[in-house]
Motif scaffolding. Structure first.
Motif, PDB file in Angstrom:
ATOM      1  N   VAL A  52      -1.116  -1.488  -5.197  1.00  0.00           N
ATOM      2  CA  VAL A  52      -0.624  -0.658  -4.566  1.00  0.00           C
ATOM      3  C   VAL A  52      -1.461   0.095  -3.716  1.00  0.00           C
ATOM      4  N   ASP A  53      -3.052  -0.174  -3.875  1.00  0.00           N
ATOM      5  CA  ASP A  53      -4.107   0.300  -3.161  1.00  0.00           C
ATOM      6  C   ASP A  53      -5.138  -0.369  -3.133  1.00  0.00           C
ATOM      7  N   CYS A  54      -6.020  -0.645  -2.278  1.00  0.00           N
ATOM      8  CA  CYS A  54      -7.184  -1.296  -2.425  1.00  0.00           C
ATOM      9  C   CYS A  54      -8.307  -0.906  -1.403  1.00  0.00           C
ATOM     10  N   SER A  55      -9.524  -0.465  -1.764  1.00  0.00           N
ATOM     11  CA  SER A  55     -10.509  -0.411  -0.959  1.00  0.00           C
ATOM     12  C   SER A  55     -11.755  -1.115  -1.272  1.00  0.00           C
ATOM     13  N   ALA A  56     -12.339  -1.689  -0.327  1.00  0.00           N
ATOM     14  CA  ALA A  56     -13.622  -2.364  -0.576  1.00  0.00           C
ATOM     15  C   ALA A  56     -14.655  -1.437  -0.614  1.00  0.00           C
ATOM     16  N   ASP A 100      -5.114   5.046   5.948  1.00  0.00           N
ATOM     17  CA  ASP A 100      -6.536   4.810   6.037  1.00  0.00           C
ATOM     18  C   ASP A 100      -7.181   3.553   5.688  1.00  0.00           C
ATOM     19  N   ARG A 101      -6.499   2.688   5.123  1.00  0.00           N
ATOM     20  CA  ARG A 101      -6.963   1.261   4.675  1.00  0.00           C
ATOM     21  C   ARG A 101      -7.166   0.361   5.870  1.00  0.00           C
ATOM     22  N   ASP A 102      -8.201  -0.330   6.143  1.00  0.00           N
ATOM     23  CA  ASP A 102      -8.576  -1.074   7.371  1.00  0.00           C
ATOM     24  C   ASP A 102      -8.344  -2.387   6.929  1.00  0.00           C
ATOM     25  N   ALA A 103      -8.588  -3.429   7.853  1.00  0.00           N
ATOM     26  CA  ALA A 103      -8.293  -4.837   7.822  1.00  0.00           C
ATOM     27  C   ALA A 103      -9.411  -5.381   6.572  1.00  0.00           C
ATOM     28  N   GLU A 104     -10.554  -4.711   6.399  1.00  0.00           N
ATOM     29  CA  GLU A 104     -11.488  -5.282   5.307  1.00  0.00           C
ATOM     30  C   GLU A 104     -10.512  -5.109   3.977  1.00  0.00           C
ATOM     31  N   ASP A 105     -10.136  -3.792   3.689  1.00  0.00           N
ATOM     32  CA  ASP A 105      -9.471  -3.319   2.598  1.00  0.00           C
ATOM     33  C   ASP A 105      -8.094  -4.246   2.129  1.00  0.00           C
ATOM     34  N   PHE A 164       0.825  -1.335  -0.149  1.00  0.00           N
ATOM     35  CA  PHE A 164       0.000  -0.053   0.045  1.00  0.00           C
ATOM     36  C   PHE A 164       0.780   1.206   0.014  1.00  0.00           C
ATOM     37  N   ARG A 165       0.557   2.180  -1.012  1.00  0.00           N
ATOM     38  CA  ARG A 165       1.480   3.417  -1.153  1.00  0.00           C
ATOM     39  C   ARG A 165       0.623   4.447  -1.143  1.00  0.00           C
ATOM     40  N   GLY A 166       0.934   5.719  -1.014  1.00  0.00           N
ATOM     41  CA  GLY A 166       0.166   6.967  -1.235  1.00  0.00           C
ATOM     42  C   GLY A 166      -0.200   7.573  -0.024  1.00  0.00           C
ATOM     43  N   GLU A 167      -1.002   8.721  -0.265  1.00  0.00           N
ATOM     44  CA  GLU A 167      -1.403   9.281   0.752  1.00  0.00           C
ATOM     45  C   GLU A 167      -2.475   8.639   1.823  1.00  0.00           C
TER      46      GLU A 167
END
Length: 216
Positions: A131-135, A83-88, A76-79
């Protein structure tokens, strides 16, 4: 004589700086695009349907055997990384395991024998990473709208010469799931399908040639 030498040294230094791409030290995509992962500073361009693309001049996938290798562990990268949680992060792990199969199936379905898929002994190896992921949030999509609760995934994908390890093409892209009927997984599936179609219709080299240099 000393003055002449000084001028020659200065000219050489200027020339050496000119050989380094001006975008080499410029962070792209708010720092989520890491050129070091691709192994070198590249002139990424914005292509149709692809946020950031680089292709070795003359490289064509058609007619070459291809294997989508297991993806590397997500980084995970970037600003928004903090903020990404366990679900993400759980979703990122799930997608990391499934995306090589997703790409393999879509390329086989769209391109058939034009780009033969191999389980081993391939000519081109494709490997990626998230490099980033959000549910996202289904409730926010339904009740708020206007992009609230959108799911997303940002990933890197590189195509390598299987024999030499030479970089042949590089992709950095972000997908968004904004509607209540879509998920991060479904939009990634759709993008893989559209990507395969673009490869078949235009080829990566033409997509790159027609694109404009990415600057942010």
């Amino acid at each position: 004589m000393m003055k002449c030498r000084a001028l020659l040294v200065a000219a050489a230094l200027v020339a050496s700086f000119m050989l380094v791409p001006v975008w080499a030290d410029s962070p792209l995509d708010d720092g989520m695009l890491d050129p070091a992962w691709f192994g070198e500073a590249l002139e990424f361009r914005e292509a149709k349907g692809i946020d950031y693309l680089w292709v070795e001049p003359g490289f064509k996938l058609e007619g070459r055997t291809l294997r989508f290798a297991p993806w590397e562990e997500a980084e995970f990268r970037g600003e928004d990384a903090g903020d990404r949680d366990a679900e993400d992060r759980a979703l990122a792990g799930k997608l990391t395991a499934s995306l090589p199969v997703t790409f393999t199936r879509q390329f086989k379905y769209v391109l058939g024998s034009r780009v033969p898929l191999a389980e081993s002994g391939e000519q081109v190896t494709a490997v990626g990473r998230l490099v980033d992921c959000s549910a996202g949030s289904g409730a926010a999509k339904a009740w708020v709208g206007m992009g609230a609760g959108a799911g997303s995934a940002t990933f890197d994908l590189k195509f390598l010469d299987a024999a030499t390890g030479e970089l042949l093409a590089a992709v950095h892209h972000r997908v968004l799931s904004v509607s209540n009927s879509s998920t991060t997984e479904s939009v990634l599936l759709n993008w893989a399908n559209e990507f395969a179609k673009a490869v078949g219709k235009q080829g990566l080299d033409r997509l790159y040639t027609k694109g404009k240099r990415a600057t942010e």
